[in-house]
Motif scaffolding. Structure first.
Motif, mmCIF file in Angstrom:
data_model
loop_
_atom_site.group_PDB
_atom_site.id
_atom_site.type_symbol
_atom_site.label_atom_id
_atom_site.label_comp_id
_atom_site.label_asym_id
_atom_site.label_seq_id
_atom_site.Cartn_x
_atom_site.Cartn_y
_atom_site.Cartn_z
ATOM 1 N N VAL A 147 2.837 -21.144 -9.781
ATOM 2 C CA VAL A 147 1.400 -20.889 -9.636
ATOM 3 C C VAL A 147 1.229 -19.597 -8.854
ATOM 4 N N ILE A 148 0.399 -18.696 -9.387
ATOM 5 C CA ILE A 148 0.100 -17.441 -8.693
ATOM 6 C C ILE A 148 -1.399 -17.394 -8.409
ATOM 7 N N VAL A 167 -5.440 -18.329 -0.784
ATOM 8 C CA VAL A 167 -4.241 -18.894 -0.175
ATOM 9 C C VAL A 167 -4.243 -20.413 -0.328
ATOM 10 N N ALA A 168 -5.418 -21.030 -0.240
ATOM 11 C CA ALA A 168 -5.518 -22.487 -0.386
ATOM 12 C C ALA A 168 -5.091 -22.930 -1.777
ATOM 13 N N GLY A 169 -5.383 -22.117 -2.799
ATOM 14 C CA GLY A 169 -4.944 -22.460 -4.152
ATOM 15 C C GLY A 169 -3.435 -22.541 -4.242
ATOM 16 N N ALA A 170 -2.745 -21.573 -3.623
ATOM 17 C CA ALA A 170 -1.281 -21.598 -3.597
ATOM 18 C C ALA A 170 -0.773 -22.777 -2.775
ATOM 19 N N ARG A 171 -1.465 -23.087 -1.685
ATOM 20 C CA ARG A 171 -1.067 -24.224 -0.841
ATOM 21 C C ARG A 171 -1.208 -25.539 -1.606
ATOM 22 N N GLU A 172 -2.268 -25.680 -2.387
ATOM 23 C CA GLU A 172 -2.466 -26.895 -3.168
ATOM 24 C C GLU A 172 -1.342 -27.074 -4.182
ATOM 25 N N ALA A 173 -0.881 -25.986 -4.769
ATOM 26 C CA ALA A 173 0.257 -26.070 -5.686
ATOM 27 C C ALA A 173 1.498 -26.563 -4.956
ATOM 28 N N LEU A 174 1.718 -26.045 -3.751
ATOM 29 C CA LEU A 174 2.873 -26.447 -2.955
ATOM 30 C C LEU A 174 2.790 -27.933 -2.607
ATOM 31 N N ILE A 175 1.593 -28.410 -2.276
ATOM 32 C CA ILE A 175 1.392 -29.830 -2.003
ATOM 33 C C ILE A 175 1.780 -30.664 -3.221
#
Length: 379
Positions: A147-148, A167-175
């Motif tokens: 996810v980018i 940044v939250a979008g990338a964090r949600e992918a990591l979650i």
């Protein structure tokens, strides 16, 4: 750059727009028409033919699907011809939405025609986009390889990361267990230009390629996301630097104003809301007007008796209006390893981020080692 699929008839749209223009006081019909929303979203729309041998990359951002940063990024990824590119991004600017979601409410996901990519715009936050995109309810594929989120306009260094929708979008992918990158350009008013986004793509594309390559090999660092900050003049950057998250942030400035409406709020209905939202507002206003009429009719039959024994109550509530703006302040940063220091010095800052309150030293070391190897391999 993009065109949106609509399914309402032209006659119906014309009538609705006429009603809305009259509400806004327009009589000459010169108000710019908004495209009506799609009445339905089918997973079949997203099930376009894909080369199964190519990895899937999901792209989002915090600035909205039509932003130049997102467009520049997905066009470059499509041109590479190495990936199946999918886009799921907010319909409007959600750049300071942080990690907010929209539970309990209906959000619309409308298909958007983008050459070489499967794309949806979502009437929610960036986190909504990633959560929905990875849920299996929208796209007819399993989880993407990467996810980018980007390229977002404006720095997300330091504590700005906590505010950043990108940044939250990338964090949600990591979650959700998917590797991710967030990319931001240190945009400066009266200095930056749109072509800087094209240059920024060229700067970060080798790192994206290295990331996907090593994810496939199983050697990309786990349990962290990479936040990439590109300096104001991307084409003249001094190289990449592995950095740590600083404590820098723009200062919030609350200004007292005379009303609760922004100076441009008069055009908010026509410029920001979808036709569906406007129609919903029409319905609410009509209901409120009906309720007011019923109350007035009922009130005529009420006999009012003035009491001399009890003092009349007065509304003593005070209402004030404020507007929030973020103000950048000049600060001295002496630690060369901090993200904001590297960015101000003209470097591309690459900061490993973790879901933990503070990244453990082992994860930090592994991420730093991978970044250094990846960058050296592509030089």
């Amino acid at each position: 750059m993009t065109s949106k699929n609509n399914s309402l008839s032209a006659a119906l749209v014309s009538n609705l727009q006429d009603v809305l223009s009259k509400r806004k006081g327009g009589s000459d019909g010169s108000a710019e028409e908004e495209p009506p929303p799609s009445t339905s979203v089918s997973v079949d729309v997203a099930a376009k033919e894909m080369d199964e041998s190519r990895p899937i990359v999901l792209v989002t951002n915090g600035d909205g699907i039509d932003s130049i940063g997102l467009v520049s990024l997905f066009e470059a990824l499509v041109k590479e011809g190495l990936y199946n590119v999918h886009v799921c991004a907010p319909q409007t600017d959600k750049s300071v939405s942080s990690h907010s979601m929209t539970p309990g409410e209906t959000i619309a996901a409308s298909s958007v025609n983008i050459k070489g990519a499967t794309a949806f715009e979502v009437s929610g936050t960036t986190v909504d986009c990633i959560s929905l995109g990875l849920s299996g309810a929208l796209f007819a594929w399993s989880k993407p390889i990467l996810v980018i989120s980007g390229i977002n306009q404006g720095s997300s260094c330091g504590h700005q990361m906590f505010y950043s929708g990108g940044v939250a979008g990338a964090r949600e992918a990591l979650i959700s267990g998917v590797p991710s990158l967030s990319i931001s350009l240190n945009w400066k008013k009266d200095e930056s230009k749109e072509s800087d986004f094209t240059d920024a793509v060229g700067v970060c594309l080798p790192l994206i390629t290295a990331t996907i390559r090593d994810i496939e090999k199983g050697v990309f660092p786990k349990d962290c996301s990479l936040n990439i900050e590109i300096p104001t003049s991307p084409s003249s950057n001094k190289g990449f630097k592995v950095t740590k998250q600083s404590m820098w942030r723009q200062s919030p400035s609350w200004q007292a104003v005379s009303a609760n409406r922004h100076p441009g709020a008069g055009n908010f209905m026509s410029n920001q809301q979808s036709l569906g939202a406007q129609l919903a507002q029409l319905g609410r206003d009509a209901s409120a007007a009906g309720a007011a009429r019923r109350f007035t009719t009922q009130k005529k039959s009420i006999v009012e008796i003035e009491s001399v024994g009890v003092a009349a109550k007065t509304d003593s509530r005070v209402k004030k209006y404020f507007r929030l703006e973020f103000v950048a302040k000049e600060q001295e940063h002496t630690d060369e390893d901090l993200d904001i220091k590297a960015l101000e010095d003209g470097f591309v800052s690459v900061t490993p981020l973790s879901l933990l309150p503070k990244m453990d030293s082992e994860t930090q070391a592994a991420a730093s080692e991978w970044i250094s190897k990846a960058l050296n391999a592509d030089q």
